[in-house]
Motif scaffolding. Structure first.
Motif, PDB file in Angstrom:
ATOM      1  N   GLU A   1       8.412   4.751  -2.408  1.00  0.00           N
ATOM      2  CA  GLU A   1       8.663   4.126  -1.104  1.00  0.00           C
ATOM      3  C   GLU A   1       9.064   2.662  -1.278  1.00  0.00           C
TER       4      GLU A   1
ATOM      5  N   TYR B   1       0.807  -1.217   0.000  1.00  0.00           N
ATOM      6  CA  TYR B   1       0.000   0.000   0.000  1.00  0.00           C
ATOM      7  C   TYR B   1       0.841   1.267   0.000  1.00  0.00           C
ATOM      8  N   THR B   2       2.146   1.121  -0.176  1.00  0.00           N
ATOM      9  CA  THR B   2       2.993   2.325  -0.223  1.00  0.00           C
ATOM     10  C   THR B   2       3.239   2.711  -1.683  1.00  0.00           C
ATOM     11  N   SER B   3       3.790   3.903  -1.878  1.00  0.00           N
ATOM     12  CA  SER B   3       3.989   4.413  -3.240  1.00  0.00           C
ATOM     13  C   SER B   3       5.150   3.705  -3.930  1.00  0.00           C
ATOM     14  N   GLY B   4       5.242   3.899  -5.232  1.00  0.00           N
ATOM     15  CA  GLY B   4       6.349   3.325  -5.995  1.00  0.00           C
ATOM     16  C   GLY B   4       7.709   3.764  -5.466  1.00  0.00           C
TER      17      GLY B   4
END
Ligand code: ATP
Length: 248
Positions: free
Chosen positions: A151, A146-149
């Motif tokens: 991250e 659920y974290t960004s690319g």
């Protein structure tokens, strides 16, 4: 010998599935403490070169059929990927490959699996990773999926750091990331290099950013090195400008 290259690839050929010749005699060296970039278009053989070093080729029915690779002066073709990690050389694969169902911190901890030097040291290194990647500390309880690319790319590099590598093989760190984030990641690479002494061999299609941070570059076309030089020289080279920097 501190002046000897940490990694040396000597004239390797790589074949997939016993037939497809993808690397046609590639040689390159990474000096200790260097940041070396392999540049080239999609399909040129950058990933294959990194996987030849990390020994991840076998999983894809690829093999080095000629030449050899030396890490810290020793030939490494017979080592498994995890034995190589124990010696200090680890690959961060393209596409990031975090475990989506684990938290960021659990992902980082999986990077310590080859170590046997105790919890306290591993805990110290987790803190070290968080000093380089404060965003990961903020997100440590979040599921990686659920974290960004950006991250996830940080998480993949952070996880590699948990094995205490001397050398990181970094595949296409800029892929799919906004320019500002790409810059942020390369700044971290630079500080890991200068503060922790980590050597980098990185594959990049983004020639601009790679030559801004690398010390030396090799340009790969269809499995052959067609040009190499110091990053500042390559930036000024007319062919590089025309074909790779888009300012011809
Ligand atoms: P990319 O930016 O797409 O990663 P690259 O420069 O890293 O490109 P490679 O992934 O090393 O290039 O691929 C080099 C060549 O090898 C390509 O022609 C590709 O189709 C071929 N290739 C890669 N993996 C395999 C495989 N498992 N089996 C057969 N051919 C492969």
């Amino acid at each position: 010998d501190d002046t000897a290259p940490i990694l040396r690839i000597n004239n390797i050929e790589v074949i997939y599935n016993h037939v497809v010749l993808v690397l046609k005699g590639v040689s390159l060296t990474v000096p200790r403490g260097g940041i070396v970039a392999i540049l080239g278009a999609n399909g040129a053989g950058k990933t294959t070169t990194l996987k030849a070093v990390s020994n991840l080729l076998k999983a894809e029915r690829g093999e080095v059929t000629k030449g050899n690779i030396q890490f810290e002066g020793n030939e490494i073709q017979e080592l498994s990927p995890s034995d190589l990690v124990k010696r200090g050389c680890i690959q961060v694969m393209e596409g990031r490959h975090c475990f989506g169902h684990l938290t960021i911190e659990e992902n980082l901890m999986t990077g310590a699996y080859t170590r046997s030097d105790g919890r306290a040291r591993i805990q110290d290194d987790l803190e070290m990773v968080y000093t380089y990647f404060p965003r990961l500390k903020e997100r440590r309880k979040s599921l990686a999926g659920y974290t960004s690319g950006g991250e996830q790319q940080m998480c993949a590099i952070g996880r590699a750091l948990m094995s205490r590598p001397s050398t990181i093989l970094l595949d296409e760190p800029s892929m799919g990331l906004a320019p500002q984030l790409v810059e942020e990641i390369f700044e971290i690479v630079k500080s890991l290099n200068s503060n922790e002494g980590v050597s980098f061999l990185l594959a990049e299609q983004n020639t601009n950013i790679a030559l801004k941070y690398a010390t030396y570059g090799y340009i790969l076309e269809s499995g052959r090195i067609v040009l190499d030089g110091r990053a500042d020289e390559l930036r000024e080279n007319e062919d590089v400008k025309e074909f790779y920097l888009g300012v011809g």
